[in-house]
Write a protein that holds these residues in place. Structure first.
Motif, PDB file in Angstrom:
ATOM      1  N   LYS A 261     -38.005  -3.484   4.123  1.00 33.72           N
ATOM      2  CA  LYS A 261     -37.985  -4.549   3.113  1.00 33.72           C
ATOM      3  C   LYS A 261     -36.614  -5.189   2.964  1.00 33.72           C
ATOM      4  CE  LYS A 261     -41.622  -2.317   0.387  1.00 33.72           C
ATOM      5  NZ  LYS A 261     -41.977  -1.737  -0.943  1.00 33.72           N
ATOM      6  N   THR A 262     -35.568  -4.472   3.364  1.00 36.38           N
ATOM      7  CA  THR A 262     -34.211  -4.981   3.172  1.00 36.38           C
ATOM      8  C   THR A 262     -33.766  -5.882   4.310  1.00 36.38           C
ATOM      9  OG1 THR A 262     -33.659  -2.959   1.967  1.00 36.38           O
ATOM     10  CG2 THR A 262     -31.828  -4.312   2.720  1.00 36.38           C
ATOM     11  N   CYS A 263     -34.148  -5.535   5.527  1.00 36.16           N
ATOM     12  CA  CYS A 263     -33.665  -6.289   6.690  1.00 36.16           C
ATOM     13  C   CYS A 263     -34.791  -6.442   7.697  1.00 36.16           C
ATOM     14  CB  CYS A 263     -32.473  -5.567   7.328  1.00 36.16           C
ATOM     15  SG  CYS A 263     -31.919  -6.280   8.891  1.00 36.16           S
ATOM     16  N   ARG A 264     -34.953  -7.652   8.163  1.00 31.61           N
ATOM     17  CA  ARG A 264     -35.854  -7.932   9.282  1.00 31.61           C
ATOM     18  C   ARG A 264     -34.984  -8.444  10.434  1.00 31.61           C
ATOM     19  NH1 ARG A 264     -41.137  -7.733   7.987  1.00 31.61           N
ATOM     20  NH2 ARG A 264     -41.684  -7.751   5.777  1.00 31.61           N
ATOM     21  N   PRO A 265     -34.756  -7.611  11.449  1.00 25.81           N
ATOM     22  CA  PRO A 265     -33.806  -7.989  12.502  1.00 25.81           C
ATOM     23  C   PRO A 265     -34.245  -9.248  13.241  1.00 25.81           C
ATOM     24  CG  PRO A 265     -34.377  -5.663  12.633  1.00 25.81           C
ATOM     25  CD  PRO A 265     -35.326  -6.280  11.666  1.00 25.81           C
ATOM     26  N   VAL A 266     -33.286 -10.088  13.512  1.00 23.20           N
ATOM     27  CA  VAL A 266     -33.519 -11.285  14.319  1.00 23.20           C
ATOM     28  C   VAL A 266     -32.471 -11.311  15.424  1.00 23.20           C
ATOM     29  CG1 VAL A 266     -34.599 -12.645  12.499  1.00 23.20           C
ATOM     30  CG2 VAL A 266     -32.115 -12.662  12.720  1.00 23.20           C
TER      31      VAL A 266
ATOM     32  N   THR B   1     -23.607   4.703   5.516  1.00 27.58           N
ATOM     33  CA  THR B   1     -24.754   4.301   6.339  1.00 27.58           C
ATOM     34  C   THR B   1     -25.349   2.992   5.865  1.00 27.58           C
ATOM     35  OG1 THR B   1     -25.281   6.615   6.814  1.00 27.58           O
ATOM     36  CG2 THR B   1     -27.024   4.998   7.147  1.00 27.58           C
ATOM     37  N   LEU B   2     -25.585   2.883   4.571  1.00 31.28           N
ATOM     38  CA  LEU B   2     -26.185   1.650   4.034  1.00 31.28           C
ATOM     39  C   LEU B   2     -25.262   0.456   4.247  1.00 31.28           C
ATOM     40  CD1 LEU B   2     -27.729   3.011   0.716  1.00 31.28           C
ATOM     41  CD2 LEU B   2     -28.843   2.643   2.921  1.00 31.28           C
ATOM     42  N   SER B   3     -23.959   0.687   4.109  1.00 35.20           N
ATOM     43  CA  SER B   3     -23.008  -0.406   4.317  1.00 35.20           C
ATOM     44  C   SER B   3     -23.039  -0.895   5.760  1.00 35.20           C
ATOM     45  CB  SER B   3     -21.599   0.065   3.944  1.00 35.20           C
ATOM     46  OG  SER B   3     -20.636  -0.913   4.264  1.00 35.20           O
ATOM     47  N   HIS B   4     -23.080   0.030   6.713  1.00 30.43           N
ATOM     48  CA  HIS B   4     -23.095  -0.374   8.125  1.00 30.43           C
ATOM     49  C   HIS B   4     -24.461  -0.896   8.550  1.00 30.43           C
ATOM     50  CE1 HIS B   4     -19.204   1.713   8.375  1.00 30.43           C
ATOM     51  NE2 HIS B   4     -19.012   1.033   9.473  1.00 30.43           N
ATOM     52  N   LEU B   5     -25.514  -0.445   7.888  1.00 28.73           N
ATOM     53  CA  LEU B   5     -26.823  -1.046   8.164  1.00 28.73           C
ATOM     54  C   LEU B   5     -26.834  -2.511   7.746  1.00 28.73           C
ATOM     55  CD1 LEU B   5     -29.367   1.759   7.132  1.00 28.73           C
ATOM     56  CD2 LEU B   5     -28.897   0.901   9.423  1.00 28.73           C
ATOM     57  N   SER B   6     -26.266  -2.805   6.601  1.00 24.07           N
ATOM     58  CA  SER B   6     -26.172  -4.199   6.158  1.00 24.07           C
ATOM     59  C   SER B   6     -25.315  -5.013   7.113  1.00 24.07           C
ATOM     60  CB  SER B   6     -25.598  -4.267   4.743  1.00 24.07           C
ATOM     61  OG  SER B   6     -26.409  -3.580   3.819  1.00 24.07           O
ATOM     62  N   ALA B   7     -24.202  -4.395   7.575  1.00 26.60           N
ATOM     63  CA  ALA B   7     -23.346  -5.107   8.531  1.00 26.60           C
ATOM     64  C   ALA B   7     -24.077  -5.348   9.851  1.00 26.60           C
ATOM     65  CB  ALA B   7     -22.063  -4.316   8.769  1.00 26.60           C
TER      66      ALA B   7
ATOM     67  N   CYS C 130     -27.323  -5.704  10.303  1.00 30.46           N
ATOM     68  CA  CYS C 130     -28.305  -6.775  10.101  1.00 30.46           C
ATOM     69  C   CYS C 130     -27.625  -8.134  10.065  1.00 30.46           C
ATOM     70  CB  CYS C 130     -29.070  -6.512   8.803  1.00 30.46           C
ATOM     71  SG  CYS C 130     -30.546  -7.526   8.595  1.00 30.46           S
ATOM     72  N   SER C 131     -26.462  -8.207   9.421  1.00 29.44           N
ATOM     73  CA  SER C 131     -25.731  -9.467   9.343  1.00 29.44           C
ATOM     74  C   SER C 131     -25.226  -9.905  10.712  1.00 29.44           C
ATOM     75  CB  SER C 131     -24.558  -9.323   8.366  1.00 29.44           C
ATOM     76  OG  SER C 131     -23.780 -10.491   8.333  1.00 29.44           O
ATOM     77  N   HIS C 132     -24.689  -8.953  11.482  1.00 27.82           N
ATOM     78  CA  HIS C 132     -24.211  -9.291  12.825  1.00 27.82           C
ATOM     79  C   HIS C 132     -25.348  -9.755  13.728  1.00 27.82           C
ATOM     80  CE1 HIS C 132     -20.222  -8.103  11.915  1.00 27.82           C
ATOM     81  NE2 HIS C 132     -20.418  -6.792  11.930  1.00 27.82           N
ATOM     82  N   LEU C 133     -26.493  -9.107  13.641  1.00 19.00           N
ATOM     83  CA  LEU C 133     -27.633  -9.555  14.441  1.00 19.00           C
ATOM     84  C   LEU C 133     -28.063 -10.960  14.053  1.00 19.00           C
ATOM     85  CD1 LEU C 133     -29.895  -6.351  14.574  1.00 19.00           C
ATOM     86  CD2 LEU C 133     -28.481  -7.302  16.396  1.00 19.00           C
ATOM     87  N   ARG C 134     -28.078 -11.221  12.781  1.00 23.13           N
ATOM     88  CA  ARG C 134     -28.502 -12.539  12.304  1.00 23.13           C
ATOM     89  C   ARG C 134     -27.556 -13.639  12.792  1.00 23.13           C
ATOM     90  NH1 ARG C 134     -27.987 -11.563   7.397  1.00 23.13           N
ATOM     91  NH2 ARG C 134     -29.995 -10.505   7.171  1.00 23.13           N
ATOM     92  N   ASP C 135     -26.273 -13.286  12.941  1.00 18.15           N
ATOM     93  CA  ASP C 135     -25.280 -14.272  13.379  1.00 18.15           C
ATOM     94  C   ASP C 135     -25.073 -14.269  14.881  1.00 18.15           C
ATOM     95  OD1 ASP C 135     -24.937 -14.919  10.727  1.00 18.15           O
ATOM     96  OD2 ASP C 135     -23.225 -13.579  10.446  1.00 18.15           O
TER      97      ASP C 135
ATOM     98  N   ASN D 162     -22.448  -7.293  20.064  1.00 12.98           N
ATOM     99  CA  ASN D 162     -21.534  -6.177  20.291  1.00 12.98           C
ATOM    100  C   ASN D 162     -21.092  -5.556  18.973  1.00 12.98           C
ATOM    101  OD1 ASN D 162     -21.172  -6.253  23.273  1.00 12.98           O
ATOM    102  ND2 ASN D 162     -20.434  -8.310  22.841  1.00 12.98           N
ATOM    103  N   ALA D 163     -20.769  -6.407  18.002  1.00 13.45           N
ATOM    104  CA  ALA D 163     -20.397  -5.907  16.685  1.00 13.45           C
ATOM    105  C   ALA D 163     -21.572  -5.219  16.012  1.00 13.45           C
ATOM    106  CB  ALA D 163     -19.886  -7.055  15.812  1.00 13.45           C
ATOM    107  N   ALA D 164     -22.784  -5.724  16.244  1.00 12.19           N
ATOM    108  CA  ALA D 164     -23.978  -5.100  15.659  1.00 12.19           C
ATOM    109  C   ALA D 164     -24.180  -3.697  16.222  1.00 12.19           C
ATOM    110  CB  ALA D 164     -25.215  -5.960  15.940  1.00 12.19           C
ATOM    111  N   LEU D 165     -23.972  -3.519  17.523  1.00  9.94           N
ATOM    112  CA  LEU D 165     -24.114  -2.193  18.124  1.00  9.94           C
ATOM    113  C   LEU D 165     -23.066  -1.235  17.575  1.00  9.94           C
ATOM    114  CD1 LEU D 165     -25.415  -0.270  20.149  1.00  9.94           C
ATOM    115  CD2 LEU D 165     -23.861  -1.176  21.896  1.00  9.94           C
ATOM    116  N   ALA D 166     -21.827  -1.710  17.406  1.00  9.57           N
ATOM    117  CA  ALA D 166     -20.777  -0.842  16.872  1.00  9.57           C
ATOM    118  C   ALA D 166     -21.114  -0.386  15.453  1.00  9.57           C
ATOM    119  CB  ALA D 166     -19.437  -1.583  16.897  1.00  9.57           C
ATOM    120  N   SER D 167     -21.605  -1.293  14.613  1.00  4.13           N
ATOM    121  CA  SER D 167     -21.979  -0.917  13.244  1.00  4.13           C
ATOM    122  C   SER D 167     -23.196  -0.006  13.234  1.00  4.13           C
ATOM    123  CB  SER D 167     -22.247  -2.184  12.411  1.00  4.13           C
ATOM    124  OG  SER D 167     -21.084  -2.958  12.270  1.00  4.13           O
ATOM    125  N   ALA D 168     -24.174  -0.298  14.082  1.00  6.14           N
ATOM    126  CA  ALA D 168     -25.373   0.545  14.132  1.00  6.14           C
ATOM    127  C   ALA D 168     -25.047   1.946  14.609  1.00  6.14           C
ATOM    128  CB  ALA D 168     -26.417  -0.093  15.055  1.00  6.14           C
TER     129      ALA D 168
END
Length: 568
Positions: free
Chosen positions: A82-87, A481-487, A489-494, A498-504
Motif C-alpha cells: 500500500k505504501t509503494c508501487r514500484p515503477v 529499513t523503512l527509510s531505505h525502502l522509501s528511498a 521507491c523514490s529512486h525507482l520512480r525517478d 543504481n541508487a535504488a539497488l544500493a538503498s534496497a
C-alpha cells in the motif's frame, strides 16, 4: 440421702455439680484487648505494605520485558504493497545528427506515442529524450559502464540506452545493430524514409519502437512476474519466454552482497596435479567479475583433489560405440558429485558459495560426455556448475601432469556462462551491459519486495507474541529499513536504478538483522505457563497466610463499622 419426688433440689446436689462442670468446659476465651488488635493489624499492614510498595515494584522491574515501539501499521502497509508501487521509467537518449530539428522532434514524438500504445505494463515504460551527443564516446563498454556505481547519489535519471538514427544508402527497410559490449543501438534507415512532420505514424518510428520493445521484452516480463508473483499479466509474453523466466528464477541464487566462488580440480588419478588457475581466472573471469561490481562482490578460492572417485551410488559411465565416448545419463547427473568424500564447503563466511568443478576423467574413461546431448557441462541449480575436461592424452596414454591456461579456456568460458545463469542474469539482449542493467533493476525489485515482506512478518510476530522483548536495536533497524525502502521507491520512480539497488540492499540487510535478532527468539521458549509453575511453589506457602489474615482483618473492620452504625 434419698430425695423424694416433690422435695426441693438442694444446690449441693450432684446434678448442680454436673451443670457447673459443663458450663466451665464451653466458656469462651476472654476478648482481645484493643492493644492486641492494633498490633495484629499493624503487623498485617506492614507485610502488605512491604509487598505492595517494595516487593511488587522490584519484581515488576526485574521481570518486565522491554518492548521498543515499532510502527506496526507502516510495516504492514509496506508488506501489503500500500505504501509503494514500484515503477521503472527507463530513460533512452535518441540522437539523429543528420535530421533537421523539426524532423527529429517529430520522430521522437511519434516513436514515444507508438511505444505508449505498445506498452501493456504500466509499471515499466520507456521514456525517450532527444540528445545532441552523437559521438562514439556515447557507446559505453562493459568496463566503463559497470565498473562503479554510476549516479548513486545523483539527481538525474540513469541513461539506459543511446539510440543513434543514421541514414544508409541502399536500404529498402530500416535495420538495427546493437553494438557488442555497449549500451548503444544504431538504427539505419533509407534516406527516402525521412519522417515528415505531416505523417502521423512514420515507418521509422514504428521500427524503432518495435526494436526497443524487443530489447526490453524479457526484462518487462521478468519484473511483471516478480511484482505480481505470477507469469501472467502480459498478454504478449509467449509461453516459451514465460517458462524460460520461471526456470531462470528457480535456478538462480538468492541475491547476496558478496558471493564466494570455489573452483575445484578433481581427478580420479594422480594427474593432473596442477593447473594455471590464477592466469585463467585473471584472463577469462576477472573482466566479468569487474562488470558485476555494481551488483555484487566476489571472493575466490581454489583447490586440487587427487584420487577423487565417484560415489558408490553413482552409476558408472557406459561406453557408447556409436559416439566413441564414455557417456553419463542425464538422469544420473544429480548423483555425479561425491559430496561425502569430495571436500566441497557449502558456505564460506557470510555469503553463499558457488562451486565450479573441473573434472578430468581417467584415461580409461576418456572422453566422457552426457549421453543425451553430448554436452560436457551442466548446471546444478542454486549450487554451481560442472565441466568435464577431456584433455589430449600423453604418449603413454595418461593425462597431462599440468593444465595450461589455454587448455582451461573452454572450461572457464563455460564457467562464466554458468555464473551468469546462477546469478539470474537474463538471456537477452545480446549486449552484456544491457543485461547487467536489467539485472540491477530486477534485483532492486526483488530486494524491495523481500524487505517489505520481512517487515510485515516482524509486525505480525510482535503482535502475536506479546511476551517477546523488542530491543532498541531492533527498533533502530526497522526505522533504517523503512527509510531505505522509501528511498528505494523514490529512486525507482525517478529512474535512478543504481541508487535504488544500493538503498534496497541496505533495507534488506537491516530487515534481516531485525527479524533474526537473537534476544527476541530466546523469550519465545519461556511462556507464561512456565512462570506460573516457577512462582506457585515459592509464593503459595507465603501468600495463603497473608491473604487469610487480610480477609479476617477486613471482616473485623466491617463488623465494627456495622456495629457503630447500628448504635448510632
Amino acid at each position: 440421702m434419698t430425695v423424694k419426688p416433690g422435695d426441693p433440689v438442694s444446690p449441693l446436689t450432684p446434678a448442680s455439680d454436673a451443670s457447673k462442670s459443663h458450663t466451665t468446659r464451653t466458656r469462651v476465651p476472654p476478648p482481645e484487648t484493643p492493644e492486641a488488635v492494633q498490633t495484629r493489624f499493624r503487623v498485617i499492614a506492614a507485610f502488605w505494605a512491604v509487598i505492595i510498595f517494595l516487593g511488587f515494584p522490584i519484581w515488576w522491574q526485574t521481570t518486565s520485558i522491554y518492548r521498543a515501539h515499532l510502527p506496526i501499521q507502516e510495516m504492514v502497509d509496506w508488506a501489503d504493497g500500500k505504501t509503494c508501487r514500484p515503477v521503472y521509467p527507463l530513460e533512452i537518449h535518441v540522437a539523429a545528427p543528420l535530421l533537421q530539428s523539426p524532423e527529429s522532434q517529430h520522430l521522437l514524438r511519434t516513436t514515444q506515442h507508438t511505444l505508449d500504445d505498445l506498452n501493456e505494463f504500466a509499471a515499466h515504460h520507456l521514456r525517450l529524450k532527444l540528445t545532441n551527443d552523437t559521438s562514439d564516446s556515447a557507446a559505453r563498454v562493459v568496463e566503463d559502464s559497470t565498473s562503479t556505481l554510476r549516479n548513486t547519489a545523483g539527481e538525474t535519471p540513469d541513461v539506459v540506452l543511446t539510440v543513434r538514427v543514421l541514414p544508409e544508402e541502399g536500404l529498402a527497410t530500416p535495420r538495427s545493430e546493437l553494438l557488442a559490449h555497449t549500451t548503444q543501438l544504431d538504427v539505419f534507415y533509407p534516406p527516402s524514409q525521412i519522417p515528415s512532420p505531416s505523417t502521423s505514424n512514420p515507418p521509422l518510428s514504428v521500427f524503432i519502437a518495435q526494436e526497443l520493445q524487443r530489447l526490453y521484452g524479457e526484462e518487462k516480463a521478468t519484473i511483471a512476474h516478480i511484482l505480481s508473483g505470477e507469469s501472467a499479466g502480459l498478454d504478449s509474453t509467449s509461453p516459451q519466454l514465460t517458462e524460460s523466466i520461471s526456470r531462470r528464477l528457480r535456478r538462480s541464487m538468492k541475491y547476496a552482497e558478496t558471493y564466494h566462488l570455489s573452483f575445484s580440480l578433481f581427478t580420479p588419478g594422480s594427474v593432473p596435479s596442477s593447473w594455471d588457475i590464477e592466469a585463467a581466472v585473471q584472463e577469462y573471469l576477472s573482466p566479468l567479475l569487474d562488470a558485476f561490481e555494481p551488483i555484487s562482490n566476489f571472493t575466490i578460492d581454489t583447490q586440487v583433489q587427487l584420487y577423487a572417485t565417484f560415489s558408490p551410488m553413482t552409476p558408472a559411465p557406459i561406453y557408447d560405440e556409436t559416439e566413441a565416448a564414455w557417456t553419463l545419463k542425464k538422469e544420473d547427473l544429480s548423483a555425479f558429485i561425491n559430496a561425502a568424500e569430495w571436500p566441497l564447503n557449502p558456505s564460506i563466511g557470510n555469503g553463499p558459495t558457488l562451486n565450479f568443478i573441473l573434472y578430468v576423467p581417467d584415461p580409461s574413461q576418456s572422453p566422457m560426455v552426457v549421453k543425451e546431448n553430448r554436452a560436457s557441462s551442466w548446471i546444478v541449480p542454486q549450487w554451481g556448475g560442472v565441466f568435464l575436461l577431456n584433455p589430449p592424452l600423453e604418449k603413454d596414454q595418461s593425462n597431462p601432469a599440468h593444465l595450461s591456461q589455454d587448455s582451461l579456456q573452454s572450461a572457464f568460458m563455460t564457467f562464466s556462462h554458468q555464473l551468469l545463469t546462477l546469478l539470474g542474469t537474463p538471456s537477452t539482449p545480446a549486449s552484456l551491459p544491457l543485461r547487467l542493467q536489467t539485472l540491477i533493476r530486477v534485483r532492486a525489485a526483488t530486494l524491495l519486495l523481500s524487505a517489505s515482506s520481512t517487515m510485515g512478518s516482524l509486525a505480525r510476530l510482535t503482535e502475536s507474541l506479546p511476551s517477546i522483548p523488542i530491543p532498541a536495536n531492533v527498533a533502530s533497524s526497522v526505522s533504517t529499513t523503512l527509510s531505505h525502502l522509501s528511498a528505494t521507491c523514490s529512486h525507482l520512480r525517478d529512474g535512478r536504478f543504481n541508487a535504488a539497488l544500493a538503498s534496497a540492499r541496505v533495507a534488506e540487510n537491516e530487515a534481516e538483522r531485525s527479524f533474526f535478532e537473537k534476544t527476541m527468539v530466546g523469550q519465545v521458549y519461556f511462556p507464561d505457563e512456565h512462570k506460573v509453575a516457577v512462582y506457585l511453589p515459592l509464593l503459595g506457602p507465603i501468600g495463603v497466610p497473608l491473604i487469610v489474615g487480610l480477609m479476617k482483618e477486613v471482616k473485623r473492620l466491617l463488623a465494627e463499622w456495622k456495629a457503630k452504625r447500628a448504635a448510632a
